[in-house]
Every structure is written in C-alpha cells, then in structure tokens.
Design a protein around this motif. Structure first.
Motif, PDB file in Angstrom:
ATOM      1  N   ARG A  75       0.825  -1.204   0.000  1.00 23.14           N
ATOM      2  CA  ARG A  75       0.000   0.000   0.000  1.00 23.14           C
ATOM      3  C   ARG A  75       0.866   1.262   0.000  1.00 23.14           C
ATOM      4  N   ALA A  76       2.017   1.186   0.689  1.00 20.77           N
ATOM      5  CA  ALA A  76       2.897   2.362   0.724  1.00 20.77           C
ATOM      6  C   ALA A  76       3.489   2.650  -0.650  1.00 20.77           C
ATOM      7  N   LEU A  77       3.812   1.611  -1.398  1.00 21.37           N
ATOM      8  CA  LEU A  77       4.392   1.784  -2.735  1.00 21.37           C
ATOM      9  C   LEU A  77       3.327   1.945  -3.811  1.00 21.37           C
ATOM     10  N   GLY A  78       2.100   1.615  -3.462  1.00 17.34           N
ATOM     11  CA  GLY A  78       1.025   1.724  -4.440  1.00 17.34           C
ATOM     12  C   GLY A  78       1.088   0.680  -5.531  1.00 17.34           C
ATOM     13  N   VAL A  79       1.649  -0.469  -5.236  1.00 17.33           N
ATOM     14  CA  VAL A  79       1.751  -1.556  -6.212  1.00 17.33           C
ATOM     15  C   VAL A  79       1.133  -2.808  -5.618  1.00 17.33           C
ATOM     16  N   GLU A  80       0.712  -3.691  -6.497  1.00 18.44           N
ATOM     17  CA  GLU A  80       0.141  -4.963  -6.053  1.00 18.44           C
ATOM     18  C   GLU A  80       1.184  -6.061  -6.260  1.00 18.44           C
ATOM     19  N   ILE A  81       1.727  -6.548  -5.166  1.00 15.57           N
ATOM     20  CA  ILE A  81       2.771  -7.568  -5.214  1.00 15.57           C
ATOM     21  C   ILE A  81       2.120  -8.941  -5.089  1.00 15.57           C
ATOM     22  N   GLU A  82       2.455  -9.843  -5.990  1.00 15.08           N
ATOM     23  CA  GLU A  82       1.914 -11.202  -5.933  1.00 15.08           C
ATOM     24  C   GLU A  82       2.827 -12.032  -5.029  1.00 15.08           C
ATOM     25  N   ILE A  83       2.496 -12.030  -3.745  1.00 16.62           N
ATOM     26  CA  ILE A  83       3.347 -12.697  -2.765  1.00 16.62           C
ATOM     27  C   ILE A  83       3.042 -14.185  -2.656  1.00 16.62           C
ATOM     28  N   TYR A  84       1.850 -14.589  -3.090  1.00 14.55           N
ATOM     29  CA  TYR A  84       1.482 -16.006  -3.016  1.00 14.55           C
ATOM     30  C   TYR A  84       2.179 -16.772  -4.142  1.00 14.55           C
ATOM     31  N   GLY A  85       2.737 -17.917  -3.785  1.00 14.02           N
ATOM     32  CA  GLY A  85       3.419 -18.718  -4.792  1.00 14.02           C
ATOM     33  C   GLY A  85       4.896 -18.855  -4.495  1.00 14.02           C
ATOM     34  N   PHE A  86       5.699 -18.986  -5.547  1.00 14.16           N
ATOM     35  CA  PHE A  86       7.113 -19.326  -5.399  1.00 14.16           C
ATOM     36  C   PHE A  86       7.873 -18.316  -4.558  1.00 14.16           C
ATOM     37  N   TRP A  87       7.778 -17.012  -4.897  1.00 13.30           N
ATOM     38  CA  TRP A  87       8.628 -16.029  -4.236  1.00 13.30           C
ATOM     39  C   TRP A  87       8.252 -15.841  -2.770  1.00 13.30           C
ATOM     40  N   GLY A  88       6.976 -15.803  -2.486  1.00 11.10           N
ATOM     41  CA  GLY A  88       6.580 -15.692  -1.083  1.00 11.10           C
ATOM     42  C   GLY A  88       7.008 -16.895  -0.271  1.00 11.10           C
ATOM     43  N   LEU A  89       6.834 -18.086  -0.859  1.00  7.46           N
ATOM     44  CA  LEU A  89       7.231 -19.311  -0.154  1.00  7.46           C
ATOM     45  C   LEU A  89       8.741 -19.369   0.018  1.00  7.46           C
ATOM     46  N   LEU A  90       9.496 -18.887  -0.964  1.00  7.45           N
ATOM     47  CA  LEU A  90      10.957 -18.876  -0.866  1.00  7.45           C
ATOM     48  C   LEU A  90      11.413 -17.988   0.288  1.00  7.45           C
ATOM     49  N   ILE A  91      10.838 -16.802   0.389  1.00 11.20           N
ATOM     50  CA  ILE A  91      11.234 -15.888   1.475  1.00 11.20           C
ATOM     51  C   ILE A  91      10.860 -16.479   2.832  1.00 11.20           C
ATOM     52  N   ALA A  92       9.630 -17.017   2.945  1.00 13.40           N
ATOM     53  CA  ALA A  92       9.178 -17.588   4.217  1.00 13.40           C
ATOM     54  C   ALA A  92      10.043 -18.765   4.630  1.00 13.40           C
ATOM     55  N   ASN A  93      10.335 -19.659   3.701  1.00 17.56           N
ATOM     56  CA  ASN A  93      11.173 -20.820   4.022  1.00 17.56           C
ATOM     57  C   ASN A  93      12.594 -20.410   4.380  1.00 17.56           C
ATOM     58  N   THR A  94      13.111 -19.394   3.705  1.00 22.98           N
ATOM     59  CA  THR A  94      14.470 -18.933   4.012  1.00 22.98           C
ATOM     60  C   THR A  94      14.551 -18.384   5.426  1.00 22.98           C
ATOM     61  N   LEU A  95      13.578 -17.575   5.813  1.00 23.51           N
ATOM     62  CA  LEU A  95      13.570 -17.045   7.177  1.00 23.51           C
ATOM     63  C   LEU A  95      13.439 -18.161   8.203  1.00 23.51           C
ATOM     64  N   TYR A  96      12.677 -19.200   7.866  1.00 25.74           N
ATOM     65  CA  TYR A  96      12.470 -20.304   8.796  1.00 25.74           C
ATOM     66  C   TYR A  96      13.726 -21.169   8.930  1.00 25.74           C
TER      67      TYR A  96
END
Length: 561
Positions: free
Chosen positions: A141-162
């Motif tokens: 919302r701050a950048l005014g863009v719609e980021i598609e976080i669901y799928g490969f990239w979101g899962l990659l970031i979540a798994n990396t942090l875990y």
C-alpha cells in the motif's frame, strides 16, 4: 556392585542382580517406545503404500508416478528446496562469519534476533509476509503496487527465514572451531585477508557449510505450514500429502507420497551425518580460539548485512504482533485488543491443551532419553550400537510422514493401540518422537562428558546403578537434561506438520488453530493466537536461561565450598 550382592545365596545360586534388571528396564522401556511409536508406524506406512485391494502390489506407486500433479509437486519441492538452501546458507554464512570472525559491537542483539523464527510456528513467517507484501500489505500500500506474494517467491522468502537460524548455528559451530594459530602463521607469511578467507576459512568450514545445506534442504522440503498459508497454487509434496489424506481421504496414495517424500529426506540426512562426522574428525585438540581484530571494510560490511537481515526477521515477525492489535486491517489501523477475544476454532482451549501436551512430552521425553542413555552405558558395544542407530533414525523422517504414519497406525481397530487415537497422549507421543534424535544426542553429549571414575568410585563404595544414577549421573548431566526438557517443550508448542493429521474437532493444538483461523479468513485473530504462542515460548526460553544460570551459580558455589 556390593559384596552382599555378589555373595552366593544359601541355595548356592547367585544373588538377585538388581543392577542388571535396572539396566534392562532403562534400555527396554525406551526401546519398546521406539519400536511401538516409531518403527511400527513407519512399517505401516510402507505396507499401506503397497496395499492394493485385498493384496499387495505396486499399483499405488504406478498411479502416483503417472500423475502429473505428483511430478509437478516433486519438481516444485526440489526447486524450492534447492533455492531455499542456497539462499539460507549464503545468508547464514554472512551472519555466522560476522558473529565469529569479525569485530563489531551489538553481536548479542543479532544472536537474539536470529533465533526468533524458532520461537514461532513455521506459518508465522508466511503470515508476516502477507501483512507486509500481500494485496493489503503495509509495503504494498505504501508503494502503491500490487505484489503477488502467493506462490514461489513468497514461499521462498518464508522458508528462508524459517531455515536461516539452523544455517547460522551450524556454520557458526564450524567457524568457532577454527584455530587462531593457523591465521597467525598466515599473517607472518604475509597472506592477505582475502587469501586467508579463501584458503583457510572456506576449506575449514566446508563440512559445516555442507551440513547446513542439507539441514536447510530437509527443513524446506518437509515444511507444511508456510506452504499451506502462502504457497498458493505452488504445490509441494507436503501439501500433496495433506490433500490426499484430508481432502480426498485417500490414505494409500498419501502413504505413497509420504514414502516418496521420505527418500530425499533420508538421503539428505545420511549425507549430513557423514559431513558432521568428517567435521568432528577434523577437529584438533588444544585449539586456540580466534579473536578477531577490527578491520573497517570487512567488519562494517558484515555488520551492515547482518543487521539488514535481522531487520527483515524483526519486520516479518513484528508485523504479526502489530497486526494482532489493529482494529480492522488495513482500513482502520487504530489499536485494540479485540482480536484476542477468540471464540471460533475452540478459542484458547487449544493453547492450554498445547501447553499441557508440551509439558507432558517434555517431561516424559527427558526421562526416556535419560533412562536410555543410562542403560546404554552398561551395555556391550555390540548391543548398544543398534539401539543408538534406531534412536537416531527419527530425525530422517519428516514430521508430515510421521503424522501420517500415526493416523494409519492408530486409527485402525486391529490393535489395542487404537485406544490412543484422538487423545492428547498420542499428540504428546508424536511430538516427542518427532524430535527424539535431537533430544537423545543432546543427552548423550552429557553422558560422554561424565568421567567414568565417578561411577567407578560410587561402585567401589557399594552404590548400585539406581543410587549412582540419582546421586552422581543425574546431577552431573542436569544442565543437559534441562536443555532437553525446554527444547522438547518449545518444539512441541510450535510444531504443525507432525500433528495436523491427529487433531479432531474436540481436540486441537495451537499451530492447527492458527491455520484454521487463517483458512477462515480471520487473519488478525490468527496473528493474535500466534502472538500468544510466541509469548509462551519466549517465557520458556527465559525460564531455561534462568534455570541454567542458577545451576551454574550453584555449581560454582559448591566448588568454592
């Protein structure tokens, strides 16, 4: 053994050997538990995977292997596992190198932040990313863009942090063992810092890096929580098992996918064990610890990168806590505790139940590994080694597969074990055996540090095994036992994959409740429940540190006296 126990009886028969009986009990009871609650369920999974109608065959495997969905999930799992491993190991090496090979202030803060993902269910990383980068996320919302976080990239970031904390701890353990004298010799010979890093640090830490890679790969390929929340249409093997068992009630096909998931995990675990053995074999005695000297370019760069990674961790977990107090995300950002008034999905009953289950699993598990370690010290090596191998095997079995094994085993009326199905006891048991290997190896580390002379002295004074265990062994390895207790408690509080199949409408646990709240669209309540779980685990961490500090102070005062 005392002289009285060694003396013959009046009938000419040897006296009753209580120590031998106690040894058999110490080994027999934990071994029976391993057979009933690990080996037997895993055998059932294999048998169900080859069950076709009333007989056995490979028809289930043929059906699964001909399915495009299975191969898609397999391909996704391998790609995700490989990408997460590379990213986790790279970032983990940066942080570990900064902590153990660089000189800059604030390392205590980095050490504290890096363990935060271990204090929460794996799906908390996914929730945090949704609040940050989702369609209504803060950053989106701050950048005014719609980021598609669901799928490969979101899962990659979540798994990396875990997976990142595991990589940092394993690589750090390798770096801290490097001998300072080697670097002093390199300085005398005029080797540059870059050449020392390339020719000394990397080769010496290679087994630690390799070990971290396989651990991260195993964590990623078997994780269910992040994939269930943020995976979207990016199917992986863990969600495929869940779909077969819960969605389609196809237990045989679920068993086949479970066996398939087991193969890369077992291979990864075997290679990781070999890497660990080589790392330990390469350790020299009498090492001089390395004390880094401040080098501005190196140290400031490492400090900045480490803090940037820590900021990401704090942002992902902190936004979950913050969102739990937001009135109506993202339209009314005023703060209110209303989301903590949880009445759906059983309310807080699952949290209290999880605490009780975790306490029982921790207490019973600590006692079991203590008894097993105590008994193994009295067994001949030829008998002790097979038991040790079996005790170390649960680490090679993903929680998802072990949970599937339990529902296939204990949901059948063919055995009296059916009485455990749907009970809190069974969830406590699966939590213990899911983390049995780590608990057992930690306890055995304490037993190896116990001087044999202490037990010999106790035996010479007439103390039997029971009294020796109570007065000598238990006090000596008490810090290890405390660590095992809190480790089992904390992992039982946050685990999801091993218990997702075993909950019922009447009996649930905290991680499953979080998943159900998120599935129902109650994301803020899921964040509130996650915050409560993290608070309980943080209290456990502080309790463990306080207990160990008090024990250390008492030990020092005892030595002074």
């Amino acid at each position: 053994m005392s002289l009285q126990e060694q003396a013959p009886t009046r009938a000419g028969r040897p006296a009753f050997d209580s120590d031998r009986l106690l040894t058999l009990v110490c080994v027999g009871l934990p071994l029976l538990g391993l057979i009933l609650f690990f080996a037997y369920p895993m055998l059932i999974v294999f048998l169900r995977s080859i069950t076709v109608g009333d007989g056995f065959g490979l028809g289930n495997y043929a059906e699964v292997l001909s399915s495009s969905g299975f191969w898609r999930a397999t391909r996704h799992s391998l790609i995700m596992g490989g990408a997460t491993t590379l990213l986790s190991v790279l970032l983990g090496f940066v942080i570990a190198h900064g902590l153990y090979r660089c000189a800059f202030p604030g390392k205590w803060l980095i050490r504290g932040i890096i363990v935060l993902p271990l204090l929460a269910p794996s799906l908390v990383q996914a929730l945090g990313l949704i609040f940050l980068l989702g369609r209504n996320g803060v950053i989106s919302r701050a950048l005014g863009v719609e980021i598609e976080i669901y799928g490969f990239w979101g899962l990659l970031i979540a798994n990396t942090l875990y997976a990142l904390p595991q990589a940092v701890m394993i690589i750090g353990a390798a770096l801290v063992l490097l001998d300072a004298r080697t670097y002093e010799a390199a300085d005398v010979m005029g080797a540059s810092s870059w050449r020392q890093f390339r020719d000394l640090t990397i080769p010496s830490a290679r087994f630690g890096i390799l070990n971290a890679g396989f651990v991260c790969f195993t964590i990623t390929i078997t994780d269910f929580g992040n994939a269930a929340v943020i995976g979207g249409d990016y199917s992986v093997l863990a969600t495929e098992i869940y779909s077969q068992v819960v969605g389609q009630r196809n237990f045989n096909m679920g068993a086949v996918v479970g066996i398939m998931l087991l193969l890369p995990t077992v291979l990864s675990y075997a290679i990781e064990r070999q890497a660990m053995k080589r790392q330990q074999a390469g350790q020299a005695t009498g090492q001089v610890p390395y004390r880094p000297v401040f080098a501005p370019l190196r140290d400031l760069s490492m400090a900045a990168l480490s803090m940037l990674i820590c900021v990401c961790i704090v942002a992902v977990i902190g936004i979950v806590v913050y969102a739990s107090f937001v009135m109506l995300w993202p339209y009314n950002m005023s703060l209110s505790p209303k989301h903590y008034d949880i009445t759906l999905a059983g309310g807080y009953s699952s949290l209290w139940m999880t605490i009780l289950i975790s306490l029982a699993a921790a207490a019973g598990g600590t006692l079991a590994v203590f008894l097993l370690g105590l008994g193994l010290r009295r067994l001949p090596q030829a008998l002790a080694q097979p038991v040790q191998i079996l005790a170390a095997m649960p680490a090679a079995v993903p929680g998802m597969v072990l949970g599937l094994a339990y529902i296939l085993t204990f949901n059948s009326t063919a055995t009296p074990l059916y009485l455990l199905y749907g009970t809190a006891a069974l969830i406590g048991i699966v939590n213990f055996y899911h983390y049995h290997t780590q608990a057992f190896l930690t306890a055995m580390t304490g037993f190896r540090q116990l001087p044999a002379a202490l037990e010999e002295a106790a035996g010479s004074l007439g103390a039997g095994l029971g009294r020796t265990a109570r007065d000598i062994v238990a006090p000596f390895i008490a810090p290890m036992l405390v660590s095992v207790f809190f480790f089992l408690f904390m992992r039982s509080m946050v685990t999801l994959s091993a218990v997702v199949f075993l909950t019922t409408p009447e009996l649930s646990v905290a991680a499953v409740t979080i998943m159900r709240l998120d599935d129902a669209g109650l994301t803020s309540q899921a964040a509130a429940f996650s915050t409560c779980v993290m608070a309980v685990v943080c209290v456990a961490v502080l309790s463990m540190k306080l207990t160990l500090a008090l024990m250390a102070r008492r030990g020092q005062s005892g030595e002074t006296v």
